[in-house]
Design an enzyme around this catalytic site. Structure first.
Site, PDB file in Angstrom:
ATOM      1  N   GLU A  42       0.860  -1.269  -0.068  1.00  0.00           N
ATOM      2  CA  GLU A  42      -0.035  -0.030  -0.157  1.00  0.00           C
ATOM      3  C   GLU A  42       0.671   1.244   0.089  1.00  0.00           C
ATOM      4  O   GLU A  42       2.049   1.197   0.246  1.00  0.00           O
ATOM      5  CB  GLU A  42      -1.122   0.046   1.097  1.00  0.00           C
ATOM      6  CG  GLU A  42      -0.180  -0.106   2.778  1.00  0.00           C
ATOM      7  CD  GLU A  42      -1.282  -0.244   3.590  1.00  0.00           C
ATOM      8  OE1 GLU A  42      -1.786  -1.369   3.737  1.00  0.00           O
ATOM      9  OE2 GLU A  42      -1.343   0.536   4.564  1.00  0.00           O
ATOM     10  N   CYS A  71       3.995   8.168   0.639  1.00  0.00           N
ATOM     11  CA  CYS A  71       4.531   6.997   1.405  1.00  0.00           C
ATOM     12  C   CYS A  71       4.519   5.805   0.789  1.00  0.00           C
ATOM     13  O   CYS A  71       3.709   5.236   0.296  1.00  0.00           O
ATOM     14  CB  CYS A  71       3.701   7.139   2.643  1.00  0.00           C
ATOM     15  SG  CYS A  71       3.978   5.794   3.793  1.00  0.00           S
ATOM     16  N   CYS A 105       6.098  -7.754   6.830  1.00  0.00           N
ATOM     17  CA  CYS A 105       7.247  -7.435   7.784  1.00  0.00           C
ATOM     18  C   CYS A 105       7.471  -8.021   8.720  1.00  0.00           C
ATOM     19  O   CYS A 105       6.656  -8.914   9.353  1.00  0.00           O
ATOM     20  CB  CYS A 105       6.957  -5.730   8.325  1.00  0.00           C
ATOM     21  SG  CYS A 105       8.449  -5.106   9.261  1.00  0.00           S
ATOM     22  N   CYS A 109       6.713  -5.169  15.451  1.00  0.00           N
ATOM     23  CA  CYS A 109       6.111  -4.161  16.595  1.00  0.00           C
ATOM     24  C   CYS A 109       4.854  -4.626  16.967  1.00  0.00           C
ATOM     25  O   CYS A 109       3.904  -4.943  16.051  1.00  0.00           O
ATOM     26  CB  CYS A 109       6.621  -2.932  15.779  1.00  0.00           C
ATOM     27  SG  CYS A 109       8.050  -2.403  15.303  1.00  0.00           S
ATOM     28  N   CYS A 159       1.845  -2.557  15.240  1.00  0.00           N
ATOM     29  CA  CYS A 159       1.864  -2.144  13.894  1.00  0.00           C
ATOM     30  C   CYS A 159       0.929  -3.326  13.115  1.00  0.00           C
ATOM     31  O   CYS A 159       1.322  -4.696  13.179  1.00  0.00           O
ATOM     32  CB  CYS A 159       3.163  -2.167  13.351  1.00  0.00           C
ATOM     33  SG  CYS A 159       3.443  -1.695  11.471  1.00  0.00           S
ATOM     34  N   CYS A 185      -0.392   2.349   8.870  1.00  0.00           N
ATOM     35  CA  CYS A 185       0.367   1.229   8.420  1.00  0.00           C
ATOM     36  C   CYS A 185      -0.399  -0.120   8.225  1.00  0.00           C
ATOM     37  O   CYS A 185      -0.901  -0.601   9.101  1.00  0.00           O
ATOM     38  CB  CYS A 185       1.497   0.878   9.280  1.00  0.00           C
ATOM     39  SG  CYS A 185       2.775   2.023   9.077  1.00  0.00           S
TER      40      CYS A 185
HETATM   41  N1  SAH Z   1       9.603  -0.277   9.389  1.00  0.00           N
HETATM   42  C1  SAH Z   1       9.935   1.173   9.386  1.00  0.00           C
HETATM   43  C2  SAH Z   1       9.175   1.818   8.598  1.00  0.00           C
HETATM   44  C3  SAH Z   1       7.615   1.503   8.385  1.00  0.00           C
HETATM   45  S1  SAH Z   1       6.388   1.991   9.718  1.00  0.00           S
HETATM   46  C4  SAH Z   1       9.985   1.656  10.785  1.00  0.00           C
HETATM   47  O1  SAH Z   1       9.807   0.904  11.581  1.00  0.00           O
HETATM   48  O2  SAH Z   1      10.201   2.996  10.988  1.00  0.00           O
HETATM   49  C5  SAH Z   1       6.391   3.726   9.697  1.00  0.00           C
HETATM   50  C6  SAH Z   1       6.082   4.415  11.058  1.00  0.00           C
HETATM   51  O3  SAH Z   1       4.758   4.286  11.614  1.00  0.00           O
HETATM   52  C7  SAH Z   1       6.858   3.844  12.012  1.00  0.00           C
HETATM   53  O4  SAH Z   1       7.322   5.134  12.834  1.00  0.00           O
HETATM   54  C8  SAH Z   1       5.954   3.178  12.668  1.00  0.00           C
HETATM   55  O5  SAH Z   1       6.597   2.699  14.014  1.00  0.00           O
HETATM   56  C9  SAH Z   1       4.891   3.702  12.527  1.00  0.00           C
HETATM   57  N2  SAH Z   1       3.426   2.928  13.056  1.00  0.00           N
HETATM   58  C10 SAH Z   1       3.112   1.791  13.037  1.00  0.00           C
HETATM   59  N3  SAH Z   1       2.102   1.361  13.367  1.00  0.00           N
HETATM   60  C11 SAH Z   1       1.497   2.415  13.750  1.00  0.00           C
HETATM   61  C12 SAH Z   1       0.382   2.879  14.547  1.00  0.00           C
HETATM   62  N4  SAH Z   1      -0.689   1.614  14.698  1.00  0.00           N
HETATM   63  N5  SAH Z   1       0.231   4.096  15.063  1.00  0.00           N
HETATM   64  C13 SAH Z   1       1.264   5.050  14.921  1.00  0.00           C
HETATM   65  N6  SAH Z   1       2.413   4.734  14.178  1.00  0.00           N
HETATM   66  C14 SAH Z   1       2.540   3.472  13.629  1.00  0.00           C
END
Ligand code: SAH
Length: 358
Positions: A88, A101, A108, A112, A115, A335
């Site tokens: 996406e 973006c 992935c 996390c 996420c 995300c």
């Molecule tokens: N893998 C990379 C880039 C992808 S995520 C990274 O970890 O930075 C892009 C950003 O969105 C990251 O800062 C991630 O931690 C954040 N993110 C993911 N899920 C989220 C959520 N539910 N709410 C807010 N930020 C989120």
């Protein structure tokens, strides 16, 4: 694997020589590639050459669904890759230009806790050509222009995937996205976001020193970060923060720390104070965002008003911080959310996923 969409002029000239084709074709083909045109549509080439080029994997990313926010014009899209994988992207309109973006992996494996992209693990890495095609497909679909050369003026690598877990393709993408005979986007307008793969942050200093590095920190200490981000068990904050400082010192570029505020987990004034003391001395800025609650996860965000309070707690301790503008809240802006919904719909054999097409 190198795909056609990401070849350099030199590589293309070698390819043409192997095919017994004249060298001058390289310039024509590079021009087409800078717009993401696939060989079948390269109308100034002989048919036979178009046919030969079509046999090389291109690295396409075709838009199969778009949703436009009624609130702020943000557009979320799903791309289909040649093997049916879905990733996406989000196009955001700002006064200074348009930011796209992009995704770097299908799924992935970083795990996390908050996420949506990581729920089903990593399926595969994207090629450099596929990342470039995410941009050029959007430019063809939205020829906004407004007197600008390109629709997409800024790129953030913050979609699905961890760019530094797909390092070679990411570096190749950055080279082609910024090259004058590639997409010609200023490296200063490209932000790469990582969860903190420390050795690769050091490598980036040599391989892409002019981009903006964003680090998803989300915690003021290891104890909290361990709960949210498994990567912290491999690379502790004692290693991550010096890497960030080194990057900022050597490149002269301010590092951005992303901090998603999770209610009751990392959002107290004590957390702000600890964060401020650990970031002191690093040329940095903190981007605050209330966590976007994800249906599948049991973590909740804070209100925007609370995020502004946290911002003040950092500012009064002389740490530059802002609450990130929220875009596309009505279209699953966070995300992995749209991709997951798409997969759910597909699993339910619901053929109605395109109903929000604008
Ligand atoms: N893998 C990379 C880039 C992808 S995520 C990274 O970890 O930075 C892009 C950003 O969105 C990251 O800062 C991630 O931690 C954040 N993110 C993911 N899920 C989220 C959520 N539910 N709410 C807010 N930020 C989120």
């Amino acid at each position: 694997m190198i795909d056609l969409a990401s070849v350099t002029k030199e590589e293309l000239e070698a390819l043409l020589a192997d095919m017994g084709e004249p060298r001058f074709r390289a310039k024509q083909i590079m021009e087409w590639l800078s717009r993401g045109t696939e060989p079948g549509d390269m109308s100034n080439l002989p048919k036979a050459l178009r046919g030969k080029l079509s046999e090389i994997p291109f690295g396409s990313a075709h838009i199969i669904e778009t949703r436009r926010s009624k609130k702020d014009d943000t557009v979320k899209m799903l791309y289909e890759l040649h093997d049916g994988n879905i990733v996406e992207g989000v196009l955001m309109r700002y006064s200074y230009g348009n930011t796209l973006c992009i995704s770097t992996q299908a799924g992935c494996r970083m795990g996390c806790a908050f996420c949506a992209s990581t729920l089903n693990g990593r399926v595969r890495d994207l090629t450099a050509g596929e990342m470039l095609s995410e941009i050029t497909s959007v430019e063809r679909a939205f020829p906004i222009d407004e007197g600008r050369k390109r629709t997409v003026t800024n790129v953030v690598m913050m979609g699905c995937g961890e760019p530094l877990d797909n390092y070679a393709n990411t570096v190749r993408f950055l080279e082609r996205a910024t090259a004058a005979d590639g997409l010609g986007i200023s490296p200063r307008n490209i932000s790469l976001s990582t969860c903190g793969l420390v050795p690769k942050i050091y490598s980036l200093i040599d391989d892409a020193p002019h981009i903006t590095l964003c680090i998803s920190l989300h915690a003021p200490n290891n104890e909290i970060r361990d709960r949210l981000m498994p990567v912290n068990r491999s690379w502790r904050m004692e290693e991550l923060l010096p890497a960030a400082k080194h990057y900022a010192d050597v490149t002269g570029r301010r590092v951005i720390f992303e901090y998603a505020l999770v209610d009751g987990v990392n959002s107290s004034e004590e957390c702000a104070a600890e964060l401020a003391s650990r970031l002191r001395g690093i040329n940095c800025h903190v981007n605050l965002i209330p966590l976007n609650s994800v249906k599948e996860r049991e973590l909740n965000g804070v209100t925007r008003a609370y995020a502004h309070t946290f911002e003040e707690w950092l500012n009064k301790r002389h740490i530059s911080a802002t609450v990130r503008r929220e875009l596309g809240t009505d279209i699953d802006g966070a995300c992995g959310q749209l991709r997951n919904k798409h997969a759910e719909h597909a699993a339910n054999d619901n053929t109605d996923t395109a109903k929000d097409l604008t």
